[in-house]
Design an enzyme around this catalytic site. Structure first.
Site, PDB file in Angstrom:
ATOM      1  N   ASP A  12       0.859  -1.183   0.000  1.00 16.92           N
ATOM      2  CA  ASP A  12       0.000   0.000   0.000  1.00 16.92           C
ATOM      3  C   ASP A  12       0.896   1.234   0.000  1.00 16.92           C
ATOM      4  OD1 ASP A  12      -2.460   1.508   0.295  1.00 16.92           O
ATOM      5  OD2 ASP A  12      -1.783   1.940   2.325  1.00 16.92           O
ATOM      6  N   CYS A  75      -3.774  -0.778  -2.176  1.00 17.75           N
ATOM      7  CA  CYS A  75      -4.008   0.642  -2.452  1.00 17.75           C
ATOM      8  C   CYS A  75      -4.937   0.812  -3.659  1.00 17.75           C
ATOM      9  CB  CYS A  75      -2.662   1.303  -2.722  1.00 17.75           C
ATOM     10  SG  CYS A  75      -2.787   3.038  -3.129  1.00 17.75           S
ATOM     11  N   GLU A 154      -5.734   9.938   9.371  1.00 21.42           N
ATOM     12  CA  GLU A 154      -4.372   9.764   9.889  1.00 21.42           C
ATOM     13  C   GLU A 154      -4.112  10.666  11.087  1.00 21.42           C
ATOM     14  OE1 GLU A 154      -1.268   9.374   7.039  1.00 21.42           O
ATOM     15  OE2 GLU A 154      -2.317   7.726   6.037  1.00 21.42           O
ATOM     16  N   CYS A 186     -11.173   3.275  -0.991  1.00 23.96           N
ATOM     17  CA  CYS A 186      -9.902   3.773  -0.456  1.00 23.96           C
ATOM     18  C   CYS A 186      -9.593   2.965   0.795  1.00 23.96           C
ATOM     19  CB  CYS A 186     -10.019   5.256  -0.127  1.00 23.96           C
ATOM     20  SG  CYS A 186      -8.553   5.931   0.681  1.00 23.96           S
TER      21      CYS A 186
HETATM   22  N1  DGL Z   1      -3.936   4.015  -0.097  1.00 29.11           N
HETATM   23  C1  DGL Z   1      -4.569   5.069  -0.825  1.00 29.11           C
HETATM   24  C2  DGL Z   1      -5.785   4.507  -1.584  1.00 29.11           C
HETATM   25  O1  DGL Z   1      -6.379   3.508  -1.192  1.00 29.11           O
HETATM   26  C3  DGL Z   1      -4.989   6.203   0.090  1.00 29.11           C
HETATM   27  C4  DGL Z   1      -3.836   6.994   0.664  1.00 29.11           C
HETATM   28  C5  DGL Z   1      -2.992   7.704  -0.389  1.00 29.11           C
HETATM   29  O2  DGL Z   1      -3.464   8.666  -1.012  1.00 29.11           O
HETATM   30  O3  DGL Z   1      -1.877   7.260  -0.593  1.00 29.11           O
HETATM   31  O4  DGL Z   1      -6.153   5.048  -2.595  1.00 29.11           O
END
Ligand code: DGL
Length: 265
Positions: A12, A75, A154, A186
């Site tokens: 990720d 991700c 976060e 997400c």
């Molecule tokens: N991991 C990203 C996603 O699922 C969210 C965090 C980021 O923008 O890196 O799209």
């Protein structure tokens, strides 16, 4: 043929993918897992396809060095912008979060009015729309990028009025459109489940892509005979590309348990 004792590799952009591990641990408690969180280069959500593709290949190469039997791209932004590239490049199966979530959404949607929320990169790519339309052309899709959700989560402002107000603003259009199903596209959004449910109402079905991908990985390992022996408890190894302190501190929330054994690479 998969080697049963090899680990499941997962990457990720940072710590968000821990929501996927959380579900993988429930579905496959005996599997070993190697996780890579690209904490030095997070966020991916606003970056170009070219950059995300390069990062994703580097992340997958790292997992391949650990001889993983399957790669899970947790991700959503990486999946949206580079999953096809990764699938072509590696011999091991590469699994993304999009298809399993989309299948579930279509199965659950009563009126075929589906919402998708994610990062700017994910929403701009249109990949969720295409995947939904491939299953059913009649589906009406309403998408919205919610870039402020990731930093709010976060910051641990999960149950905060600020987050609720920002959520109302982002989601008001989808509410007006009377969607019946909403895909949380997400890694971070499962943590906002309660707030999103409060805003959208109980009658809107929320699809957690982390949950769906875990079920899909289990199915795939079962079918290919790649499951690890049932008596052995699995181990998780965590690697990050920047200082592990923040990952350990905030990551516990995402994983639902304390994190140990984090290495910086
Ligand atoms: N991991 C990203 C996603 O699922 C969210 C965090 C980021 O923008 O890196 O799209």
């Amino acid at each position: 043929m998969m080697e049963n004792n090899q680990a499941i590799g997962i990457f990720d952009s940072g710590l968000g993918g821990l929501t996927v591990i959380r579900e993988l641990l429930k579905a496959l408690p005996n599997e070993n897992i190697v996780y890579f969180g690209d904490t030095a280069r997070v966020p991916y959500g606003n970056k170009s396809k070219k950059t995300i593709s390069r990062f994703s290949i580097e992340n997958a190469d790292f997992l391949i060095k650990h001889k993983v039997k399957i790669i899970v791209v947790a991700c959503n932004t990486s999946c949206s912008l580079s999953l096809n590239l990764l699938k072509k490049k590696y011999k091991v199966p590469v699994v993304g979060v999009i298809e399993p979530a989309v299948r579930k959404a279509v199965e659950r949607s009563r009126g075929l009015r589906v919402g998708v929320i994610g990062t700017r990169g994910t929403i701009k790519s249109n990949v969720y729309n295409q995947a939904l339309k491939r299953i059913n052309k009649r589906i009406k899709i309403f998408s919205k990028s919610c870039p402020l959700f990731v930093p709010l989560i976060e910051e641990d402002w999960i149950n905060d009025d600020i987050t609720l107000n920002i959520g109302r603003r982002y989601l008001s259009e989808l509410k007006k459109r009377e969607i019946d199903t909403l895909i949380l596209a997400c890694t971070h959004y499962p943590l906002l489940m309660k707030a999103i449910r409060k805003i959208m109402g109980r009658e809107v079905e929320l699809i957690n892509s982390a949950e769906e991908v875990a079920g899909h990985v289990k199915e795939l390992l079962e079918l290919s005979g790649g499951l690890r022996g049932a008596k052995q408890k699995g181990r998780c190894l965590f690697y990050v590309s920047d200082e592990p302190a923040q990952f350990v501190k905030v990551g516990g929330k995402f994983l639902g348990r304390k994190i140990s054994c984090v290495r910086k690479v």
